[in-house]
Design a protein around this motif. Structure first.
Motif, mmCIF file in Angstrom:
data_model
loop_
_atom_site.group_PDB
_atom_site.id
_atom_site.type_symbol
_atom_site.label_atom_id
_atom_site.label_comp_id
_atom_site.label_asym_id
_atom_site.label_seq_id
_atom_site.Cartn_x
_atom_site.Cartn_y
_atom_site.Cartn_z
ATOM 1 N N MET A 193 -63.825 -26.621 77.106
ATOM 2 C CA MET A 193 -64.374 -25.259 77.262
ATOM 3 C C MET A 193 -65.689 -25.345 78.034
ATOM 4 S SD MET A 193 -65.412 -22.579 74.253
ATOM 5 C CE MET A 193 -63.766 -22.615 73.588
ATOM 6 N N ASN A 194 -65.847 -24.595 79.080
ATOM 7 C CA ASN A 194 -67.064 -24.614 79.879
ATOM 8 C C ASN A 194 -68.191 -23.888 79.154
ATOM 9 O OD1 ASN A 194 -65.798 -25.954 82.042
ATOM 10 N ND2 ASN A 194 -65.008 -24.007 82.844
ATOM 11 N N ALA A 195 -69.407 -24.369 79.383
ATOM 12 C CA ALA A 195 -70.560 -23.721 78.767
ATOM 13 C C ALA A 195 -70.712 -22.309 79.310
ATOM 14 C CB ALA A 195 -71.820 -24.531 79.049
ATOM 15 N N THR A 196 -70.848 -21.360 78.408
ATOM 16 C CA THR A 196 -70.989 -19.972 78.815
ATOM 17 C C THR A 196 -72.326 -19.382 78.387
ATOM 18 O OG1 THR A 196 -69.911 -19.267 76.765
ATOM 19 C CG2 THR A 196 -68.499 -19.571 78.689
ATOM 20 N N VAL A 197 -72.935 -19.973 77.378
ATOM 21 C CA VAL A 197 -74.169 -19.425 76.840
ATOM 22 C C VAL A 197 -74.860 -20.533 76.060
ATOM 23 C CG1 VAL A 197 -72.967 -18.573 74.780
ATOM 24 C CG2 VAL A 197 -75.161 -17.589 75.415
ATOM 25 N N TYR A 198 -76.189 -20.565 76.141
ATOM 26 C CA TYR A 198 -76.925 -21.533 75.334
ATOM 27 C C TYR A 198 -77.597 -20.789 74.188
ATOM 28 C CZ TYR A 198 -80.415 -24.825 73.712
ATOM 29 O OH TYR A 198 -81.194 -25.628 72.911
ATOM 30 N N VAL A 199 -77.237 -21.165 72.965
ATOM 31 C CA VAL A 199 -77.853 -20.577 71.776
ATOM 32 C C VAL A 199 -78.359 -21.713 70.902
ATOM 33 C CG1 VAL A 199 -77.555 -19.077 69.785
ATOM 34 C CG2 VAL A 199 -76.231 -18.649 71.863
ATOM 35 N N PRO A 200 -79.676 -21.909 70.837
ATOM 36 C CA PRO A 200 -80.215 -22.986 70.006
ATOM 37 C C PRO A 200 -80.052 -22.690 68.522
ATOM 38 C CG PRO A 200 -81.988 -21.678 70.929
ATOM 39 C CD PRO A 200 -80.721 -21.169 71.550
ATOM 40 N N GLU A 201 -80.092 -23.746 67.746
ATOM 41 C CA GLU A 201 -79.934 -23.619 66.292
ATOM 42 C C GLU A 201 -81.041 -22.778 65.676
ATOM 43 O OE1 GLU A 201 -80.684 -26.521 62.423
ATOM 44 O OE2 GLU A 201 -80.296 -27.405 64.393
ATOM 45 N N CYS A 202 -82.275 -22.992 66.118
ATOM 46 C CA CYS A 202 -83.448 -22.341 65.534
ATOM 47 C C CYS A 202 -84.172 -21.513 66.588
ATOM 48 C CB CYS A 202 -84.405 -23.395 64.974
ATOM 49 S SG CYS A 202 -83.733 -24.353 63.606
ATOM 50 N N PRO A 203 -85.043 -20.605 66.174
ATOM 51 C CA PRO A 203 -85.808 -19.818 67.155
ATOM 52 C C PRO A 203 -86.698 -20.720 67.991
ATOM 53 C CG PRO A 203 -86.678 -19.511 64.932
ATOM 54 C CD PRO A 203 -85.381 -20.226 64.789
ATOM 55 N N THR A 204 -86.894 -20.322 69.230
ATOM 56 C CA THR A 204 -87.667 -21.119 70.173
ATOM 57 C C THR A 204 -89.085 -20.579 70.312
ATOM 58 O OG1 THR A 204 -86.979 -19.805 72.074
ATOM 59 C CG2 THR A 204 -85.550 -21.646 71.444
ATOM 60 N N LEU A 205 -89.879 -21.322 71.049
ATOM 61 C CA LEU A 205 -91.283 -20.973 71.204
ATOM 62 C C LEU A 205 -91.521 -20.382 72.593
ATOM 63 C CD1 LEU A 205 -94.026 -21.214 69.717
ATOM 64 C CD2 LEU A 205 -94.312 -23.436 70.832
ATOM 65 N N TYR A 206 -92.128 -19.201 72.640
ATOM 66 C CA TYR A 206 -92.540 -18.576 73.894
ATOM 67 C C TYR A 206 -93.985 -19.000 74.191
ATOM 68 C CZ TYR A 206 -88.479 -15.470 73.665
ATOM 69 O OH TYR A 206 -87.199 -14.966 73.626
ATOM 70 N N PRO A 207 -94.333 -19.216 75.458
ATOM 71 C CA PRO A 207 -95.693 -19.694 75.769
ATOM 72 C C PRO A 207 -96.798 -18.816 75.197
ATOM 73 C CG PRO A 207 -94.276 -19.907 77.693
ATOM 74 C CD PRO A 207 -93.471 -19.168 76.661
ATOM 75 N N HIS A 208 -96.606 -17.505 75.198
ATOM 76 C CA HIS A 208 -97.688 -16.635 74.723
ATOM 77 C C HIS A 208 -97.989 -16.829 73.236
ATOM 78 C CE1 HIS A 208 -94.216 -14.092 73.499
ATOM 79 N NE2 HIS A 208 -95.030 -13.702 72.536
ATOM 80 N N MET A 209 -97.016 -17.397 72.494
ATOM 81 C CA MET A 209 -97.244 -17.616 71.064
ATOM 82 C C MET A 209 -98.315 -18.660 70.805
ATOM 83 S SD MET A 209 -93.365 -17.524 69.534
ATOM 84 C CE MET A 209 -92.357 -16.025 69.604
ATOM 85 N N LEU A 210 -98.558 -19.519 71.797
ATOM 86 C CA LEU A 210 -99.600 -20.526 71.645
ATOM 87 C C LEU A 210 -100.990 -19.935 71.802
ATOM 88 C CD1 LEU A 210 -97.946 -23.375 73.752
ATOM 89 C CD2 LEU A 210 -98.096 -23.237 71.255
ATOM 90 N N LEU A 211 -101.057 -18.739 72.362
ATOM 91 C CA LEU A 211 -102.345 -18.112 72.656
ATOM 92 C C LEU A 211 -102.651 -16.937 71.736
ATOM 93 C CD1 LEU A 211 -101.996 -18.060 76.563
ATOM 94 C CD2 LEU A 211 -103.120 -19.804 75.147
ATOM 95 N N GLN A 212 -101.642 -16.445 71.036
ATOM 96 C CA GLN A 212 -101.855 -15.290 70.172
ATOM 97 C C GLN A 212 -102.822 -15.628 69.046
ATOM 98 O OE1 GLN A 212 -97.741 -14.386 69.118
ATOM 99 N NE2 GLN A 212 -97.970 -12.366 70.033
ATOM 100 N N PRO A 213 -103.759 -14.735 68.751
ATOM 101 C CA PRO A 213 -104.633 -14.973 67.593
ATOM 102 C C PRO A 213 -103.858 -14.747 66.297
ATOM 103 C CG PRO A 213 -105.071 -12.817 68.544
ATOM 104 C CD PRO A 213 -104.094 -13.494 69.470
ATOM 105 N N SER A 214 -104.260 -15.463 65.261
ATOM 106 C CA SER A 214 -103.653 -15.246 63.955
ATOM 107 C C SER A 214 -103.971 -13.842 63.479
ATOM 108 C CB SER A 214 -104.170 -16.273 62.950
ATOM 109 O OG SER A 214 -103.763 -17.565 63.308
#
Length: 392
Positions: free
Chosen positions: A1-22
């Motif tokens: 079966m050819n790859a049609t979509v990539y769905v990771p097991e867990c939520p991923t990290l967006y770059p802006h999350m590293l900069l967001q204040p708590s």
């Protein structure tokens, strides 16, 4: 079966999350508790709990349906696990628990599976009658509630894992409820290089998830470079999500970056998105494979969609080939458990496939993922489905 979509097991990290204040922490445990201690793993919290609660040499009644690493942590710390029955719908047999309480029993251990609440209040009443402690394992149930009541608030102890639900590199929490009075030592943060490795991996998964073929190429190229750098620098990457308990890591604390990212998350959005995705999967997949649960109770923040498959390995292979990081959920049991005594649990181990439903999955991605699952169900489960339809 050819790859049609990539769905990771867990939520991923967006770059802006590293900069967001708590921001203000979520109004639920462990973030709203003033008596919370943080660890690298939830299993570390379990190990230290055994020592602090004087459970060494004492029996702890634990579910037959377990991951294994939590039992390993209990055993390594000196507790004695005694296993009780869990039914085919993740239903805890309270009567079996009560029948196994003996003179050496000190605590009851309740696991809330994938966000779905177990009978915490009933077990709390039983524990109080018998003079026992109740431990709530919420490692799979962060941000989940039983109606308006957050999981982890009823037991004397609540155990939590952050990185299964949130896009963080590590993290477990232990919350103390009620009159218990004790403290934990402040543990050192994990190596910066290991934390950075996990952060980079989560960022690259996000690139592949959003970038299609180009994103896949970028991630593969970056991983090759990173693996070379790790080998050259002899960096110790402390893996999360493993099934093995390593006593060498028991005194590792949480990384400050984990808490920063976790406290900047929008809990309400995460819960709403996970519920939406779960319900859509239930609507699409339920008619083809009898669901473990027919509905999604109020307050539940589902960790994943539990798909029941008679051909578990073939289903997993098909999903992986299509780019979907499904998980062989809890196939193995801890060696201390006599598997033959719990046939319903073994059937669960042989059939439950973890289908992602996390907050990174948008409606279009979910539809494409569901189409892959449907195709596999029709190929692998058709005889049983036809049989059920014929006798309906």
């Amino acid at each position: 079966m050819n790859a049609t979509v990539y769905v990771p097991e867990c939520p991923t990290l967006y770059p802006h999350m590293l900069l967001q204040p708590s921001t203000a922490p979520a109004a639920m445990p462990p973030f709203n508790s003033e008596r919370c201690w943080w660890f690298y793993f939830a299993r570390n919290a379990i190990w230290h709990m055994v020592r602090r609660l004087d459970l060494v040499g004492r029996e702890v009644l634990v579910p037959s349906y377990h991951h294994g690493v939590e039992i390993a942590a209990l055993v390594d710390a000196g507790a004695i696990p005694v296993f009780y029955r869990v039914g085919g719908r993740w239903d805890v047999d309270v009567g079996d628990i009560e029948s196994k309480i003996g003179p050496r029993t000190r605590a009851l251990y309740l696991t809330h599976y994938a966000g779905f609440p177990g009978p915490a209040r009933e077990l709390k009443r039983l524990a109080e009658r018998q003079g026992l402690l109740l431990i709530e394992d919420c490692a799979l149930s962060l941000l989940s509630s039983n109606g308006p009541h957050a999981l982890g608030n009823i037991g004397d102890i609540g155990i939590f894992c952050l990185y299964k639900t949130l896009p963080v590199p590590n993290g477990g929490g232990l919350v103390v409820n009620g009159p218990l009075q004790f403290d934990f030592p402040e543990l050192p943060a994990p190596p910066t290089a290991s934390v950075f490795s996990h952060v980079a991996s989560a960022l690259l998964k996000n690139v592949e998830m959003r970038g299609g073929n180009a994103g896949r190429w970028v991630r593969q190229a970056a991983r090759r470079l990173a693996h070379g750098a790790v080998r050259a620098g002899q960096v110790e990457r402390i893996a999360t999500g493993t099934s093995q308990f390593n006593p060498d890591h028991v005194n590792l604390g949480i990384s400050p970056l984990t808490l920063r990212i976790a406290r900047a998350q929008n809990a309400e959005r995460i819960i709403a998105t996970r519920r939406r995705n779960y319900l859509q999967l239930l609507d699409i997949l339920g008619p083809l494979s009898p669901p473990l649960f027919d509905a999604l109770p109020v307050g539940v923040c589902p960790l994943f969609y539990p798909l029941l498959s008679r051909n578990k390995q073939a289903m997993l292979q098909g999903l992986w080939a299509a780019g979907i990081e499904a998980v062989d959920f809890w196939r193995d049991h801890h060696p201390a458990c006599d598997a033959s005594a719990f046939p319903e649990t073994m059937r669960l181990r042989d059939s439950v496939v973890e289908i992602p439903c996390h907050q990174d999955i948008d409606p279009d991605t979910l539809q494409r993922m569901a189409a892959v699952v449907v195709d596999l169900l029709q190929k692998l489960e058709r005889p049983a489905s036809a049989h059920r339809t014929h006798h309906a």
